[in-house]
Design an enzyme around this catalytic site. Structure first.
Site, mmCIF file in Angstrom:
data_model
loop_
_atom_site.group_PDB
_atom_site.id
_atom_site.type_symbol
_atom_site.label_atom_id
_atom_site.label_comp_id
_atom_site.label_asym_id
_atom_site.label_seq_id
_atom_site.Cartn_x
_atom_site.Cartn_y
_atom_site.Cartn_z
ATOM 1 N N ASN A 148 0.810 -1.140 -0.124
ATOM 2 C CA ASN A 148 -0.199 -0.099 0.001
ATOM 3 C C ASN A 148 0.747 1.249 -0.055
ATOM 4 O OD1 ASN A 148 -2.316 -1.477 0.433
ATOM 5 N ND2 ASN A 148 -2.174 -1.834 2.385
ATOM 6 N N HIS A 153 -13.998 -1.606 6.387
ATOM 7 C CA HIS A 153 -12.729 -2.455 6.957
ATOM 8 C C HIS A 153 -13.010 -3.148 8.237
ATOM 9 C CE1 HIS A 153 -8.379 -2.796 8.403
ATOM 10 N NE2 HIS A 153 -8.308 -2.915 7.248
ATOM 11 N N GLU A 172 -15.616 3.822 3.774
ATOM 12 C CA GLU A 172 -14.343 4.187 3.394
ATOM 13 C C GLU A 172 -14.662 5.334 2.226
ATOM 14 O OE1 GLU A 172 -12.123 0.606 2.498
ATOM 15 O OE2 GLU A 172 -12.954 -0.177 4.395
ATOM 16 N N SER A 187 -10.735 -0.897 0.253
ATOM 17 C CA SER A 187 -9.431 -1.214 0.308
ATOM 18 C C SER A 187 -9.304 -2.448 -0.466
ATOM 19 C CB SER A 187 -9.286 -1.729 1.623
ATOM 20 O OG SER A 187 -10.093 -2.594 2.270
ATOM 21 N N ASP A 226 -13.406 6.884 6.233
ATOM 22 C CA ASP A 226 -11.913 6.539 6.279
ATOM 23 C C ASP A 226 -11.138 6.520 5.234
ATOM 24 O OD1 ASP A 226 -9.781 4.577 6.515
ATOM 25 O OD2 ASP A 226 -10.705 2.949 7.272
ATOM 26 N N LYS A 265 0.221 3.721 4.606
ATOM 27 C CA LYS A 265 0.138 3.438 3.285
ATOM 28 C C LYS A 265 0.419 4.477 2.488
ATOM 29 C CE LYS A 265 -3.382 0.278 4.791
ATOM 30 N NZ LYS A 265 -4.606 0.081 5.257
HETATM 31 C C1 LIG Z 1 -5.164 -0.368 6.639
HETATM 32 C C2 LIG Z 1 -6.478 0.216 7.007
HETATM 33 C C3 LIG Z 1 -6.806 0.569 8.049
HETATM 34 C C4 LIG Z 1 -5.897 0.386 9.148
HETATM 35 O O1 LIG Z 1 -4.781 1.201 9.057
HETATM 36 P P1 LIG Z 1 -3.401 0.564 9.806
HETATM 37 O O2 LIG Z 1 -2.769 2.036 9.854
HETATM 38 O O3 LIG Z 1 -2.868 -0.131 9.039
HETATM 39 O O4 LIG Z 1 -3.743 0.066 11.271
HETATM 40 C C5 LIG Z 1 -8.075 1.046 8.396
HETATM 41 N N1 LIG Z 1 -8.963 1.272 7.210
HETATM 42 C C6 LIG Z 1 -8.778 0.733 5.986
HETATM 43 C C7 LIG Z 1 -9.868 0.820 5.080
HETATM 44 C C8 LIG Z 1 -7.565 0.056 5.818
HETATM 45 O O5 LIG Z 1 -7.131 -0.294 4.510
#
Ligand SMILES: *Cc1c(COP(=O)(O)O)cnc(C)c1O
Length: 384
Positions: free
Chosen positions: A48, A134, A180, A184, A209, A243
């Site tokens: 990512n 997520h 989101e 993801s 998110d 990411k």
């Molecule tokens: C990876 C991810 C998270 C968590 O984030 P981290 O910093 O890796 O704990 C939260 N929401 C989504 C949509 C993600 O892909």
């Protein structure tokens, strides 16, 4: 063998027979477009790290300087000893970047969700989530004890009906819509403008998110809410620093009151040691690069790479649907034999029977590396 281990062996055998066993693989190199994994050199389409910032010399230098100045560890939770300068600077930069009054960072994105949702909602309240949200959003909603309702992925009409239902049956409740911005495992986008209209009409709050939106989408990578011009109407803007930002940590951006409240009520913030100062410094450098426009060449390269795949991508995530779990695993293994790392995504990350290959691109990939992927894998699907 202990009784526990006998029980565990039985469960693991079930996971194996469903083709759902996962194992850790060792990467012997830095994160990047080419990695050594279990002794094999592979072109990496699984990360990512969309802008290639995880190994960027500017982030490395920022992290190293912070270690020299502030040491390796933070030593305590931020409310206990005090909050170190890098965390404070990072939060100021994040708020400026996201055009919000304030920001708060957590050890991970997961922790940001787990601290925030139960702080804002309890057993009297209602949380309405997109079906593909997520795991950390789902877990946070469950932890809150609120009544949970799920709407089919991006289904506005159903979301509207759930909001009406919530208002009818829980007149005084906090109603929070959670989604989101970029999904993801599917790489598609939420219709945020329409969702903002709906939640406003029913007096609900919205948490978005932007884990896969930040750095990739919108002017200077400010995310999808910014691109659609609704940033100031999304009350709770979540992100990860791990990411596209190439570092580690999670973030919530919003009003000053929201951040003050979370400092006092988000348990994953209060009862957890502050992230190491070097992680905050690296994330701060990433935000600086994005906000100043210095990261624009990287963002342009990422979108050029996505164009080369020719799949009308809406994000840096390009799924190739397979369906059957063992077929997806087989395809992924065949690609690995060709030196291409494209992970098979299976239940419980996605629904059973919806297994897929998940290609993620980075600004650090070369055209030649993408051509090697195209030679090995066809993309029958076109995003709508
Ligand atoms: C990876 C991810 C998270 C968590 O984030 P981290 O910093 O890796 O704990 C939260 N929401 C989504 C949509 C993600 O892909």
């Amino acid at each position: 063998m202990s009784d526990l281990d006998r029980w565990l062996d039985g469960r693991l055998a079930e996971i194996d027979s469903a083709h759902l066993r996962r194992r850790l693989r060792t990467i012997e190199t830095a994160q990047g477009p080419v990695i050594e994994r279990d002794g094999r050199t592979m072109i990496n389409f699984s990360s990512n790290d969309y802008l290639g910032l995880a190994s960027d010399p500017r982030l490395r230098a920022a992290a190293a300087a912070a270690i020299e100045r502030y040491g390796a560890g933070a030593g305590s939770a931020r409310l206990l000893c005090g909050t170190q300068t890098p965390h404070e600077e990072l939060e100021e930069a994040l708020a400026r970047f996201k055009r919000t009054e304030a920001a708060l960072t957590f050890a991970t994105g997961y922790a940001a969700a787990l601290g925030t949702i139960p702080a804002l909602a309890g057993p009297e309240d209602v949380i309405i989530l997109d079906k593909l949200s997520h795991a950390c959003l789902v877990d946070a909603a469950r932890l809150s004890g609120a009544t949970i309702r799920i709407f089919p992925h991006n289904h506005l009409e159903k979301l509207g009906r759930l909001l009406a239902w919530a208002r009818e049956n829980y007149a005084k409740a906090n109603v929070i819509v959670v989604t989101e911005s970029v999904f993801s495992m599917d790489g598609d986008r939420a219709p945020l403008r329409e969702i903002v209209e709906l939640k406003d009409r029913f007096g609900a709050w919205l948490m978005v998110d932007e884990a896969h939106g930040i750095g990739v989408i919108g002017e200077h990578g400010r995310g999808l809410a910014a691109e659609l011009g609704v940033g100031d109407r999304v009350e709770i803007q979540m992100g990860t620093l791990g990411k596209a930002l190439g570092a580690s940590g999670g973030s919530i951006c919003g009003s000053r009151a929201l951040i003050e409240f979370l400092i006092n009520r988000a348990r994953s913030f209060i009862f957890s040691t502050a992230p190491v100062p070097s992680a905050a410094a690296a994330a701060l450098e990433a935000i600086r690069l994005l906000d100043s426009g210095e990261a624009e060449p990287l963002r342009a390269k990422l979108w050029m790479n996505l164009e080369r795949l020719n799949v009308d991508a809406r994000s840096a995530i390009v799924p190739r649907m397979v369906g059957d779990e063992s077929a997806a695993l087989g395809l992924s293994e065949k690609l690995m034999e060709n030196g291409l790392l494209v992970p098979a995504i299976r239940y419980p990350t996605v629904a059973r029977g919806r297994a897929r290959l998940r290609v993620s691109l980075s600004a650090a990939h070369s055209a030649e590396q993408i051509d090697r992927l195209l030679a090995a894998l066809t993309f029958p699907e076109r995003a709508p």
